[in-house]
Every structure is written in C-alpha cells, then in structure tokens.
Motif scaffolding. Structure first.
Motif, short mmCIF file in Angstrom:
data_model
loop_
_atom_site.label_atom_id
_atom_site.label_comp_id
_atom_site.label_asym_id
_atom_site.label_seq_id
_atom_site.Cartn_x
_atom_site.Cartn_y
_atom_site.Cartn_z
N GLU A 296 1.82 126.28 -0.51
CA GLU A 296 2.96 126.47 -1.41
C GLU A 296 2.92 125.57 -2.63
N GLY A 297 2.27 124.40 -2.52
CA GLY A 297 2.18 123.50 -3.67
C GLY A 297 1.58 124.16 -4.89
N LEU A 298 0.68 125.09 -4.67
CA LEU A 298 0.02 125.79 -5.78
C LEU A 298 1.00 126.58 -6.63
N LYS B 144 2.75 123.98 4.48
CA LYS B 144 3.69 125.06 4.16
C LYS B 144 3.00 126.04 3.23
N THR B 145 3.18 127.32 3.50
CA THR B 145 2.43 128.35 2.78
C THR B 145 3.36 129.43 2.23
N SER B 146 2.82 130.17 1.27
CA SER B 146 3.46 131.38 0.77
C SER B 146 2.40 132.48 0.69
N VAL B 147 2.85 133.71 0.64
CA VAL B 147 1.93 134.85 0.52
C VAL B 147 2.10 135.46 -0.87
N LEU B 148 0.99 135.58 -1.58
CA LEU B 148 0.97 136.19 -2.91
C LEU B 148 0.45 137.62 -2.81
N PHE B 149 1.17 138.55 -3.40
CA PHE B 149 0.74 139.96 -3.49
C PHE B 149 0.58 140.30 -4.97
N LEU B 150 -0.54 140.90 -5.31
CA LEU B 150 -0.73 141.30 -6.70
C LEU B 150 -1.58 142.56 -6.80
N GLU B 151 -1.55 143.14 -7.98
CA GLU B 151 -2.35 144.32 -8.30
C GLU B 151 -3.24 143.99 -9.48
N LYS B 152 -4.52 144.39 -9.40
CA LYS B 152 -5.45 144.14 -10.49
C LYS B 152 -5.15 145.15 -11.61
N LYS B 153 -4.27 144.71 -12.48
CA LYS B 153 -3.77 145.62 -13.51
C LYS B 153 -3.11 144.78 -14.61
N LYS B 154 -3.55 144.94 -15.83
CA LYS B 154 -2.97 144.18 -16.94
C LYS B 154 -1.66 144.83 -17.37
N ASP C 127 11.21 111.50 -4.26
CA ASP C 127 9.91 111.96 -3.75
C ASP C 127 9.79 111.62 -2.27
N GLY C 128 9.06 112.45 -1.55
CA GLY C 128 8.78 112.14 -0.15
C GLY C 128 9.26 113.22 0.79
N THR C 129 8.34 113.78 1.56
CA THR C 129 8.66 114.88 2.47
C THR C 129 9.79 114.51 3.42
N PHE C 130 10.78 115.40 3.52
CA PHE C 130 11.93 115.29 4.43
C PHE C 130 12.93 114.19 4.06
N LEU C 131 12.67 113.42 3.01
CA LEU C 131 13.58 112.34 2.62
C LEU C 131 14.32 112.63 1.32
N ILE C 132 13.84 113.57 0.56
CA ILE C 132 14.40 113.81 -0.77
C ILE C 132 15.87 114.19 -0.67
N GLY C 133 16.68 113.54 -1.50
CA GLY C 133 18.12 113.79 -1.51
C GLY C 133 18.92 112.73 -0.80
N ARG C 134 18.27 111.85 -0.06
CA ARG C 134 19.01 110.75 0.56
C ARG C 134 19.58 109.84 -0.54
N VAL C 135 20.77 109.31 -0.30
CA VAL C 135 21.41 108.45 -1.30
C VAL C 135 21.99 107.20 -0.63
N ALA C 136 22.11 106.15 -1.42
CA ALA C 136 22.76 104.92 -0.99
C ALA C 136 23.50 104.33 -2.19
N MET C 137 24.62 103.68 -1.91
CA MET C 137 25.41 103.04 -2.96
C MET C 137 25.05 101.55 -3.00
N PHE D 87 9.45 120.70 -4.60
CA PHE D 87 8.14 121.32 -4.48
C PHE D 87 7.13 120.32 -3.94
N VAL D 88 6.06 120.85 -3.36
CA VAL D 88 4.92 120.01 -2.98
C VAL D 88 3.98 119.94 -4.17
N GLN D 89 3.76 118.75 -4.68
CA GLN D 89 2.81 118.54 -5.77
C GLN D 89 1.71 117.63 -5.24
N ALA D 90 0.47 118.16 -5.26
CA ALA D 90 -0.65 117.50 -4.59
C ALA D 90 -0.28 117.39 -3.11
#
Length: 695
Positions: free
Chosen positions: A354-356, A393-403, A582-592, A640-643
């Motif tokens: 999915e990062g792609l 984590k993955t996704s499936v891409l569907f495409l047609e060879k057609k401009k 940044d960081g898998t499963f931690l993003i969005g945590r907050v502290a005051m 998103f997953v980057q790298a």
C-alpha cells in the motif's frame, strides 16, 4: 486421550479386499484428511527434513492416486491400495512400480527424473488415508482446499511464497471476469492460485451457458491447456502449478520456470514461443515485493521506463531521464512488465504494497500509469489479509492497457474485514451483544467485506457509496496522485457532512486555523542515539506519549548541554499539545504539556501544536477534539506508509474539526478536560515528590 475422529478415519481406511473404482467414495471435504497426512509425514517420515522434498513426495503420491482413478473403468480394480495386514514394503513396492511404469511417463513434464524416496511406513500411511476416495470426482473447490492444505504450509518460508487468500483471488478474478477465449497469464504464478481461480470462473460460465457435459469438459480441458500461462523463477513452484492445473482442471497449463523480469532473450526457447509481448488479454498476479530484494543490473533495468531515474520538470510533472537507477524494487518493474505483456485493451489485476499508492517519491509511477492506462479500480485490503504469512498491508490495482485523455470514474473500496484474523483463523459476524449472527440455515456468517465489494463494483455508480464501494474521479486523484482508498473514505465524509447539517457545528480545516493564526504547528528534532542515557533531561519519543501523558524512558534522557542546543528552537511551554505524527499504530496519540513536562526535547516524529488566543477555543478544547472518534477516523484515513514508516505528514492540515457553535458547550468541555489534565499532573507531582520544574 485418543482422538476418536482420527481413529475412526483410520479404521474406515482399512480394507480387506481390493476395491473397484465404483466402490470409491466422492469426498466433500478432503482438507482434514490432507492435513492429517501432511502432519503425520512431517513428524514421522524418515530421512526427509526439508519441506520442499516432503511436499514433492506428497505430490507424487497424489498423482498416483488421481492417475489410477482416471485410467480405470468403474468395474476395474484399483492399483492405489493397501490391504489390511500387508507389510509396508509390499505396499511401497506396488506404489513405486505403478509410479515408474504408468504415472511418470504420463506426466513427464512434472516428474522428470524424480523418484519416490518416502519410507515404506509413510507410503502405507498415505495410501491408507486416500484409498477409499475418488478424488478426481470431487468438486474443484474441494480439491483446491485440499491442495492448499497439502502444500501450503511448506510455501510460507524464507522466500515469501504463500497462497494468496482465496477470497482475494476471487475478488480479482470476478472483477476482471475472464472469458473462455481470452489468454490468461500470471508472471509470478507461485502455486497457481490465480490461474486456478480464473479457470474456475470460466468453468462456472461454461456450466451456465451450456448443458452438454461432454462439451463442457472438452472445452474446459482445451482452455486449461491452451489459454492459461504461468511463469515463476522457482522450478519447484512452476512444477507445482502445473500439477495444480492438472489436478483441478484436467489440463496441462503452459507453465515455465523463468525470471519474468529478465530479458526475454535469456529465456528458454519454449518459454519465448509461448510468452510474448502484447499477446495477453488478462494478467492476474501477486509479485514478490520489498526493498530487501531489489532488482539490479543494467541489462534488466534498461528494459523498463521505470528502471530509469525520473525528475520533476518546471511544470511539476515527472519526466524520465537517460540515467539508469542503481536498483528498483521488483513490484514496480512487474507493473511495467505486465503492461508489456498485455495486448491493447488487456486488463491487469496486481497486488501491491500500500505504501506505493501514496508515497510522494513514487508519484512518477502513477503519472506514467495514468498516461499509459485506464485505472479501473483500487481496493485496499485489511492489514490481516496476508497474515500470518506477512504483515505488509496491501492493495489491489486493476487497470486496462488503454490511453484515456478524458476524466473518468475510478472504483475504490476498503476491505476492513477480510474473513480471518492475524493468526489466519476464520472470523464471523457478531451482534452488539457479542453473539454470532447466523444465516437461515443456522450457519455462522464469515465477517468478510470482499463479497460486498464485488457486488458494489458490478452495480457500477448507483449513488450508494460506503467504504465497500465508491467512485472517485480521475481528475481528483491526479491533483495529488494519492491512490489510497482510505483517503477518500465516504463513510467519514458522510459523517462530517451530517455534523455540518445539524447547524450546531462549524467545520474548520486545521489548515484554515493555521492561516487565521489560531494555532501553530512545529515538529521536533533528531538528536542522535549517541546522546541517549547521558543525562537527566527527557528525550520524548512517540512511544513515550501514552494516556494523554508523557511517560519518558529515563534510559533515553540527555544532558543539559544537549537540551540547551534545542531549547530555544523547540520552545516547549505548558499547555502545548504533543501529537504523534509518525509511527505504525501510534499516530494520533496526544499529550498535554504541563508545568512538570516543559523541560524536554521532542523527537522529530512528534509535532507540537500551540493554541494561540482566539475567539473559538482554547488548548483544552482542541485537545478534546483530537481525541474524538471523527478526528481519529480522519487521522487513520490520511496515514500512509512511506518507505517502511507510517506517517500522516502534512496531511494533518487537511483534518476537519467540527467546532460547536454554542460557546457554553465549548466552555463546559474545555473545563472538563482541564480538570482531568490538572488531576493527572497533581498525581504525577505526588508520585515523583516534585512540585515544579523550571522551564
């Protein structure tokens, strides 16, 4: 304690006299039997320790059984048998002779030079388990399930080979909808799951369109022998795929052992004759992917436009240079290789990490694809889809060879439930009270979004959008070239619009609040691990933000000198909000930040949000909003997953905050949050015996 089920099966498998073909039972569940065979042999077979060799031996015996069934008339005595009381060596000699004289010559392309090396007791056990069944008369799904149970475990090894889940295969096949006259290819065929899935779909259509069983069988053999192609660089897997097609489809698929990404001139002549550029109607594949297995070398990379470096032009478009890359992950080159192999108008379904789909550095790939193809669909799979084999984590891409130069709709969906958990165990739909939902026959219903996604795609754009099916305009995707379905999740959009319609809230993007000067956002710094443990000043990392508090690791504390280097730049004050960016499963945590916490250094993966004086809200109310369900859903959709790292990046600015119009509501909420924060601080003071730290 005895396993009565196994004892019963073993007792049933014992025969006193040689059976005829007509005596054999058509099975409706072979999976349990095949698993028992494999488990027994894995623990008891003598002289075999490698999974690949054991799997090879099991496949030989299975072919002996199926060949025996298919070569006999109903009144003929079977040759695959083990009479009760016969010595193991006698049974082994019988089966080995049958294999060498009959089976091996019939399947030379699969068993060239291979011998039965299982010990006699293991052969007797296997024959006992299988001899009462007529496997070749079983439904294709029954054989397919058994085949995967039989061979699947040994293919989840260091090379990453594993079966693509059957529901994912079905999804890809149903959307591409293969016809009997179309040429089908999997250039990374592994065990052949996609090819079998396509053949099963074609067989369903033949049964629907024709009544003559003999014609259907003949046509199906023809399709499986002439229109189905596979390539894999693992010789054993190529043979396994041939075997799979032979068993399930009664045909001989054109499967070759080659490196699909290599130059075609380096392939064997038989492969080059069968697999040519621009000749395939359908390609379904789940290629190997990962930065740890890069494709290198001038000869390989120069075959691909995506093997070259791309740079941004002044028009903010990516352009190919004449410089080759040093390496490229295989999944990227597989996309282009598939396009090379497809004919004009051909369709592709490919599983990709999915990062792609969201990396800014990969945008050139999508600009290239939008120019060369029509993107048909992108379906995001749940994190558990390929677990326990891999956590990617993955996704499936569907495409047609057609401009296509005009704007068009792209189907998207999010499979939040995939039918099994992270351990591969099947999961079922449940009611709010924790009880299972059952169908009209009293069976549990598998909790899987895939069937609903297929239905949504078939209905096309009917205006009924949810996470299991919605449409996004290609022009909207091209604005940022973000192709992650979660980013466009209509469930979140509907909820935000619903809040706006109540006329109790005003909706603000964080970007707008920054522009108005209501808030400011900065990020921390990386100081280098060499400074860890050198002093007493906390270095706050993402994992230190827990339950609205900073719970720093004293091992990561640094010296006063290091702190002074970053003090003015970071400018940490009480009432600042720390946000994990940044960081898998931690993003969005907050502290005051309280008066106890302001002498710290913040890691670069943490952002500092400061609320400036404004007429709408204070720091406590914003802290509350960042913890609400609607904000957490937005954060998840824009992560998103980057790298190898998950991040929300600057997309945090796109988050929409619903702010109540009623000032008293805002003040009441703010007061409650303030009380909680201050109570936590007082408890921390007592536990540490500290009353105040200088900022």
């Amino acid at each position: 304690m005895k396993n009565t089920k196994i004892d019963f099966l073993e007792e049933q498998s014992k025969i006193k006299t040689r059976l005829r073909t007509s005596d054999l039972v058509t099975p409706n569940n072979l999976k349990v039997v095949f698993l028992e065979i494999r488990d027994y042999l894995a623990g008891n077979a003598k002289g075999i320790t490698r999974d690949e060799i054991l799997t090879q031996q099991l496949m030989i015996l299975l072919f002996c059984k199926i060949y025996d069934e298919k070569s006999k008339n109903d009144d003929d005595l079977v040759d695959f048998y083990a009479l009760d009381g016969d010595e193991p060596h006698k049974i082994a000699d019988l089966i080995i002779s049958f294999y060498e004289s009959k089976v091996k010559p019939a399947y030379k392309d699969i068993f060239d030079g291979e011998k039965i090396i299982l010990d006699a007791i293991s052969i007797r056990y296997t024959v006992n388990k299988l001899q009462r069944f007529n496997i070749s008369r079983a439904e294709r799904d029954v054989i397919g399930d058994a085949f995967e149970a039989f061979f699947g475990r040994s293919l989840r090894g260091s090379e990453g080979q594993f079966f693509t889940p059957k529901n994912v295969v079905r999804l890809m096949v149903d959307i591409l909808n293969p016809a009997s006259d179309e040429k089908i290819l999997d250039p990374a065929c592994g065990c052949g799951g996609f090819l079998i899935g396509a053949l099963n779909k074609i067989h369903e259509k033949l049964r629907r369109d024709y009544k003559d069983k003999e014609f259907i069988s003949k046509k199906f053999r023809e399709v499986s022998s002439k229109n189905v192609f596979g390539v894999d660089k693992d010789a054993f897997l190529a043979k396994l795929t041939k075997a799979y097609i032979s068993i399930v489809a009664d045909g001989k698929g054109m499967v070759f052992c080659e490196d699909s990404l290599d130059q075609f001139e380096k392939w064997h002549i038989e492969s080059r004759k069968a697999i040519k550029k621009g000749t395939f109607d359908l390609i379904l594949t789940n290629p190997p992917f990962g930065a740890k297995i890069p494709v290198q070398g001038k000869e390989k990379l120069q075959q691909y436009k995506l093997g070259f470096k791309w740079i941004k032009s002044k028009k903010d478009e990516w352009q190919k240079t004449t410089s080759l890359l040093d390496s490229q992950p295989p999944q990227i080159l597989f996309i282009e290789r598939c396009l090379q192999l497809l004919k004009e108008g051909g369709r592709l379904a490919i599983v990709l990490p999915e990062g792609l789909f969201g990396n800014p550095s990969d945008r050139y790939i999508w600009e290239f694809l939008f120019k060369e193809t029509k993107i048909l669909a992108i379906i995001s799979l749940a994190q558990e889809a390929f677990q326990p084999s891999t956590h990617t984590k993955t996704s499936v891409l569907f495409l047609e060879k057609k401009k296509v130069n005009s704007d068009y709709p792209v189907f998207m969906a999010i499979a939040e439930k995939i039918g099994h958990n992270k351990n591969g165990k099947e999961i079922y739909k449940m009611k709010s009270d924790g009880s299972y939902i059952k169908d009209k026959n009293g069976n549990f219903i598998v909790d899987d979004d895939i069937p609903t996604i297929c239905e949504s795609y078939m209905k096309k754009d009917n205006g009924e959008f949810s996470h299991t099916g919605f449409w996004v305009r290609s022009k909207d995707i091209k604005k940022e070239f973000i192709l992650i379905p979660e980013y466009y999740n209509p469930d979140i959009e509907h909820e935000i619009k619903r809040l706006g319609k109540f006329k109790k809230y005003e909706l603000f993007k964080i970007e707008d609040l920054i522009s108005k000067g209501y808030i400011s956002i900065t990020r921390g710094n990386e100081i280098g691990s060499q400074f860890y443990g050198t002093g007493d000043v906390p270095f706050v990392r993402t994992s230190d933000i827990v339950n609205w508090e900073i719970k720093f690791d004293p091992i990561k504390c640094v010296t006063e000198e290091v702190y002074e280097q970053y003090r003015n730049n970071q400018d940490v004050r009480p009432n600042d909000i720390l946000f994990v960016n940044d960081g898998t499963f931690l993003i969005g945590r907050v502290a005051m930040i309280t008066e106890m916490d302001c002498k710290i250094i913040i890691q670069s993966h943490v952002k500092k949000i400061r609320v400036n004086p404004n007429p709408l809200f204070d720091c406590y109310f914003l802290f509350y909003l960042l913890n609400t369900d609607i904000i957490k859903k937005q954060i998840e959709s824009k992560t998103f997953v980057q790298a190898t790292l998950s991040t929300i990046g600057n997309r945090l600015r796109e988050i929409i905050l619903p702010i109540p119009l009623d000032e008293k509501v805002r003040q009441d909420i703010s007061g409650e949050i303030k009380d909680i924060i201050q109570t936590k601080m007082e408890l921390k003071k007592r536990s540490f015996g500290v009353f105040k730290l200088d900022c």
